[in-house]
Design a protein around this motif. Sequence first.
Motif, PDB file in Angstrom:
ATOM      1  N   SER A 147      20.124  23.412  22.112  1.00  8.72           N
ATOM      2  CA  SER A 147      19.208  24.242  21.319  1.00  8.72           C
ATOM      3  C   SER A 147      17.883  23.521  21.098  1.00  8.72           C
ATOM      4  CB  SER A 147      19.843  24.599  19.977  1.00  8.72           C
ATOM      5  OG  SER A 147      20.966  25.437  20.149  1.00  8.72           O
ATOM      6  N   LEU A 148      17.944  22.208  20.836  1.00  3.77           N
ATOM      7  CA  LEU A 148      16.720  21.429  20.691  1.00  3.77           C
ATOM      8  C   LEU A 148      15.934  21.398  22.002  1.00  3.77           C
ATOM      9  CD1 LEU A 148      17.915  18.385  18.533  1.00  3.77           C
ATOM     10  CD2 LEU A 148      16.310  20.182  17.857  1.00  3.77           C
ATOM     11  N   LEU A 149      16.657  21.257  23.115  1.00  5.12           N
ATOM     12  CA  LEU A 149      16.003  21.248  24.423  1.00  5.12           C
ATOM     13  C   LEU A 149      15.233  22.544  24.661  1.00  5.12           C
ATOM     14  CD1 LEU A 149      15.524  20.233  27.338  1.00  5.12           C
ATOM     15  CD2 LEU A 149      17.749  21.237  27.935  1.00  5.12           C
ATOM     16  N   TRP A 150      15.885  23.678  24.404  1.00  2.75           N
ATOM     17  CA  TRP A 150      15.229  24.960  24.656  1.00  2.75           C
ATOM     18  C   TRP A 150      14.126  25.241  23.651  1.00  2.75           C
ATOM     19  CZ3 TRP A 150      15.114  27.686  28.900  1.00  2.75           C
ATOM     20  CH2 TRP A 150      16.110  27.459  29.859  1.00  2.75           C
ATOM     21  N   ALA A 151      14.255  24.734  22.426  1.00  3.19           N
ATOM     22  CA  ALA A 151      13.150  24.861  21.466  1.00  3.19           C
ATOM     23  C   ALA A 151      11.919  24.147  22.002  1.00  3.19           C
ATOM     24  CB  ALA A 151      13.564  24.277  20.113  1.00  3.19           C
ATOM     25  N   LEU A 152      12.127  22.949  22.560  1.00  2.00           N
ATOM     26  CA  LEU A 152      11.016  22.200  23.142  1.00  2.00           C
ATOM     27  C   LEU A 152      10.408  22.950  24.320  1.00  2.00           C
ATOM     28  CD1 LEU A 152       9.299  19.635  23.393  1.00  2.00           C
ATOM     29  CD2 LEU A 152      11.129  18.630  24.787  1.00  2.00           C
ATOM     30  N   VAL A 153      11.255  23.528  25.168  1.00  2.00           N
ATOM     31  CA  VAL A 153      10.772  24.279  26.328  1.00  2.00           C
ATOM     32  C   VAL A 153       9.929  25.470  25.887  1.00  2.00           C
ATOM     33  CG1 VAL A 153      11.494  25.752  28.253  1.00  2.00           C
ATOM     34  CG2 VAL A 153      12.627  23.555  27.871  1.00  2.00           C
ATOM     35  N   PHE A 154      10.415  26.228  24.904  1.00  2.00           N
ATOM     36  CA  PHE A 154       9.681  27.406  24.440  1.00  2.00           C
ATOM     37  C   PHE A 154       8.361  27.020  23.760  1.00  2.00           C
ATOM     38  CE2 PHE A 154      13.925  29.594  24.535  1.00  2.00           C
ATOM     39  CZ  PHE A 154      13.564  30.551  25.465  1.00  2.00           C
TER      40      PHE A 154
END
Length: 216
Positions: free
Chosen positions: A152-159
């Motif tokens: 979830s942290l990874l995808w938050a960074l991506v977005f």
Amino acid sequence: MELHVTGHTFELPEFRVLLRHALPRFVEGVVAPVAVFYLALLVLGQTGAVAVAVLWVFGGIAYRLVRRGPVPGTLLLAALGVSARAVLALGTGNPKLFFLQPTLGTLLVGAVFLASVPLGRPMAQKVATDLVPLPDAFLAHDRVRRFFLRVSLLWALVFFANAVFSLWLLWHESLETFLWLRTSAVGLAWVAAGAVSLLGFRRIVDRVGGEIAVPV
């Protein structure tokens, strides 16, 4: 790869199966609209390009209705979104505003993924369970929960990176540069994050499966 839990078998689909399922939707919803918009921009100008983008989405809906096929909810939402964006762009005379709303939406999605982590309800887990039915015993495992928090942290960074980069391009570059640079960069970021997520998921299934598996 199988995970046996209380008499049931959970099998993670092979990567090519997931890719075959997701690729047509990615092309239809992300790649094709940009390509159609750009080609129309070259031939018809800015107003024509916005109109063609709207027709593309509604044409996809009409095609499914004529063939009596199901219309995905994502396509209906896209139709509403593209209509609102078209009204905003045409009403102000600034076609760049056509792309402002989805960029701000990306920022909001990133915030949702980030907020889900301290709440202990990782959004990545919600997305995964929507795509693949996962056993409760598997989801309750500490390693699995930690994995979904990290993802979830990874995808938050991506977005967030996607939104910031898109906004910078939108206001500092031409519309043509924005379209191709943003699509390329976002596509690469999504592929990379998706590969990391999928490989990590397969790894966690291998590790956790042996700990909670029982004979069936």
